[in-house]
Design an enzyme around this catalytic site. Sequence first.
Site, PDB file in Angstrom:
ATOM      1  N   HIS A  64      -0.180  -1.552   0.118  1.00 30.70           N
ATOM      2  CA  HIS A  64      -0.453  -0.624  -1.050  1.00 30.70           C
ATOM      3  C   HIS A  64       0.457  -1.340  -2.079  1.00 30.70           C
ATOM      4  O   HIS A  64       1.605  -1.825  -1.874  1.00 30.70           O
ATOM      5  CB  HIS A  64      -0.172   0.673  -0.395  1.00 30.70           C
ATOM      6  CG  HIS A  64       1.391   0.761  -0.158  1.00 30.70           C
ATOM      7  ND1 HIS A  64       2.512   1.274  -1.169  1.00 30.70           N
ATOM      8  CD2 HIS A  64       2.050   0.824   0.926  1.00 30.70           C
ATOM      9  CE1 HIS A  64       3.553   1.547  -0.206  1.00 30.70           C
ATOM     10  NE2 HIS A  64       3.115   1.179   1.021  1.00 30.70           N
ATOM     11  N   ASP A  66       1.344   0.988  -4.722  1.00 32.89           N
ATOM     12  CA  ASP A  66       1.931   1.982  -5.188  1.00 32.89           C
ATOM     13  C   ASP A  66       3.266   2.206  -4.816  1.00 32.89           C
ATOM     14  O   ASP A  66       3.492   1.966  -3.532  1.00 32.89           O
ATOM     15  CB  ASP A  66       1.160   3.368  -5.117  1.00 32.89           C
ATOM     16  CG  ASP A  66       0.716   3.596  -3.708  1.00 32.89           C
ATOM     17  OD1 ASP A  66       0.310   2.806  -2.855  1.00 32.89           O
ATOM     18  OD2 ASP A  66       1.278   4.769  -3.399  1.00 32.89           O
ATOM     19  N   ASP A  95       9.308  -1.665   0.137  1.00 32.48           N
ATOM     20  CA  ASP A  95       7.941  -0.980   0.419  1.00 32.48           C
ATOM     21  C   ASP A  95       6.849  -0.731  -0.892  1.00 32.48           C
ATOM     22  O   ASP A  95       7.070   0.130  -1.438  1.00 32.48           O
ATOM     23  CB  ASP A  95       8.495   0.590   0.801  1.00 32.48           C
ATOM     24  CG  ASP A  95       7.714   1.471   1.207  1.00 32.48           C
ATOM     25  OD1 ASP A  95       6.339   0.912   1.854  1.00 32.48           O
ATOM     26  OD2 ASP A  95       7.641   2.807   1.776  1.00 32.48           O
ATOM     27  N   GLU A 125      -0.850   5.133  -1.033  1.00 33.91           N
ATOM     28  CA  GLU A 125      -0.683   5.162   0.312  1.00 33.91           C
ATOM     29  C   GLU A 125       0.578   6.339   0.251  1.00 33.91           C
ATOM     30  O   GLU A 125       0.710   7.046   1.121  1.00 33.91           O
ATOM     31  CB  GLU A 125      -0.063   4.105   0.724  1.00 33.91           C
ATOM     32  CG  GLU A 125       0.199   3.647   2.174  1.00 33.91           C
ATOM     33  CD  GLU A 125       1.602   4.179   2.511  1.00 33.91           C
ATOM     34  OE1 GLU A 125       1.820   4.420   3.811  1.00 33.91           O
ATOM     35  OE2 GLU A 125       2.426   4.256   1.733  1.00 33.91           O
ATOM     36  N   GLU A 126       1.550   6.212  -0.926  1.00 38.22           N
ATOM     37  CA  GLU A 126       2.565   6.947  -0.895  1.00 38.22           C
ATOM     38  C   GLU A 126       2.207   8.573  -1.319  1.00 38.22           C
ATOM     39  O   GLU A 126       3.039   9.396  -1.228  1.00 38.22           O
ATOM     40  CB  GLU A 126       3.415   6.326  -1.932  1.00 38.22           C
ATOM     41  CG  GLU A 126       3.935   5.233  -1.720  1.00 38.22           C
ATOM     42  CD  GLU A 126       4.946   5.027  -0.351  1.00 38.22           C
ATOM     43  OE1 GLU A 126       5.288   6.301   0.209  1.00 38.22           O
ATOM     44  OE2 GLU A 126       5.440   3.962  -0.236  1.00 38.22           O
ATOM     45  N   GLU A 154       3.644  -3.552   6.060  1.00 35.17           N
ATOM     46  CA  GLU A 154       4.759  -2.586   5.834  1.00 35.17           C
ATOM     47  C   GLU A 154       6.068  -2.932   6.396  1.00 35.17           C
ATOM     48  O   GLU A 154       6.175  -3.904   7.384  1.00 35.17           O
ATOM     49  CB  GLU A 154       4.258  -1.349   6.598  1.00 35.17           C
ATOM     50  CG  GLU A 154       3.284  -0.593   6.012  1.00 35.17           C
ATOM     51  CD  GLU A 154       3.711   0.543   5.056  1.00 35.17           C
ATOM     52  OE1 GLU A 154       4.768   0.334   4.446  1.00 35.17           O
ATOM     53  OE2 GLU A 154       2.808   1.002   4.498  1.00 35.17           O
ATOM     54  N   HIS A 339      12.552   3.579  -0.240  1.00 33.79           N
ATOM     55  CA  HIS A 339      12.594   4.808  -0.910  1.00 33.79           C
ATOM     56  C   HIS A 339      13.934   5.431  -1.728  1.00 33.79           C
ATOM     57  O   HIS A 339      14.270   6.328  -2.082  1.00 33.79           O
ATOM     58  CB  HIS A 339      12.093   6.020  -0.237  1.00 33.79           C
ATOM     59  CG  HIS A 339      10.597   5.956   0.155  1.00 33.79           C
ATOM     60  ND1 HIS A 339       9.748   6.935   0.589  1.00 33.79           N
ATOM     61  CD2 HIS A 339       9.730   4.993   0.090  1.00 33.79           C
ATOM     62  CE1 HIS A 339       8.485   6.515   0.875  1.00 33.79           C
ATOM     63  NE2 HIS A 339       8.421   5.415   0.551  1.00 33.79           N
TER      64      HIS A 339
END
Length: 364
Positions: A64, A66, A95, A125-126, A154, A339
Amino acid sequence: MEVIDLFKKLLSFPSITPDDAGSLEFIREYLSDFHALWFNKHGVKNLFLYKKFGEGEHLCFAGHVDVVPPGDGWESDPFEPLEKDGFIYARGAQDMKSGVAAFVQAVKEAKVFHGTLSLLLTSDEEGEAKWGTKYALEELERMHMTPQYAIVAEPTCEERFGDAIKIGRRGSINGVIEKIGKQGHAAYPEKAVNPIHKVAQVLPKMAGVDLDSGDEYFAPSKFVITDIRAGMEVTNVTPGRLKMMFNVRNNTKTTMQDVERFVHRYFDGMNYTLKLSQSAKPFLTDPNSKVVQVIDQAIKKMTGITPKHSTAGGTSDARFFAEYGVKTIEFGVKNDTIHAPNERTSKEEVEKLYLVFKEVIRSF
């Protein structure tokens, strides 16, 4: 363009979910010799790029573009990659734009492959993840283009690069129990039915309990209470209802029906309702399957490390591939700053990941 240059370019796109911020079109142009299919819906963009080299098997790299919102606490602009002491700082560094950059560069340089190479990239995805990889795979299945194997890049490594791959994931079962009582005055408890008192009797038998024993690949499925609420925040009224929310990260031994039976065992005879939903199903890719063996060997060759096979952590888009019978693994950089403010990854890890993916393509 070298892999680190590509990595920095991808990090510069402020692609906060579900906005790809132009990153997918950039990748499409970068891999202009691959066929492109767009699966866009409800503001979500999904890009599938594929190239048929031969008549053999279909290997898909997935990820992903995003990212989660940056939040506070950054020491630099989260969308202006900062290179410092061998690390690159930016939102998405771990990530998972490191993984995307690594496999995009690896497939761009691929000259020979025995079958079909493809990439599946999403901008969701997030977030809700309803119209991302899940939707794209539905369309690919309809078009009879589902891959046999998938590598989702990932961030999987824990202490050092190469120490872990994911060969499966636990599922996620969510539940809400509502215990119905009878509201009353705290001074006259005999005239009321206090749901807190009723539920308190069974909580020690349920909270944190293992629903199975697990196995060599999965930890036990555990009943985790996430919220309990009742009453009106006053001291002289007993509540008429209590709501208890819980989550079970389930392995392949425990189903939603098992969870329902577990709740009923302790709430039988009480006036209650139960709502269950499964947001992700557990899966396990055979450790002896080709994709696991090839990635293991590639990691060992490039790092000298034999990775452990893990199923720990939360859910990912890998689960959607597994639902279509795709033999799926996950491998990427370390995940210690995902994150978080000042998210970072080392240039060395990105370069090694790119080399691992090149070796996978060469030896698959």
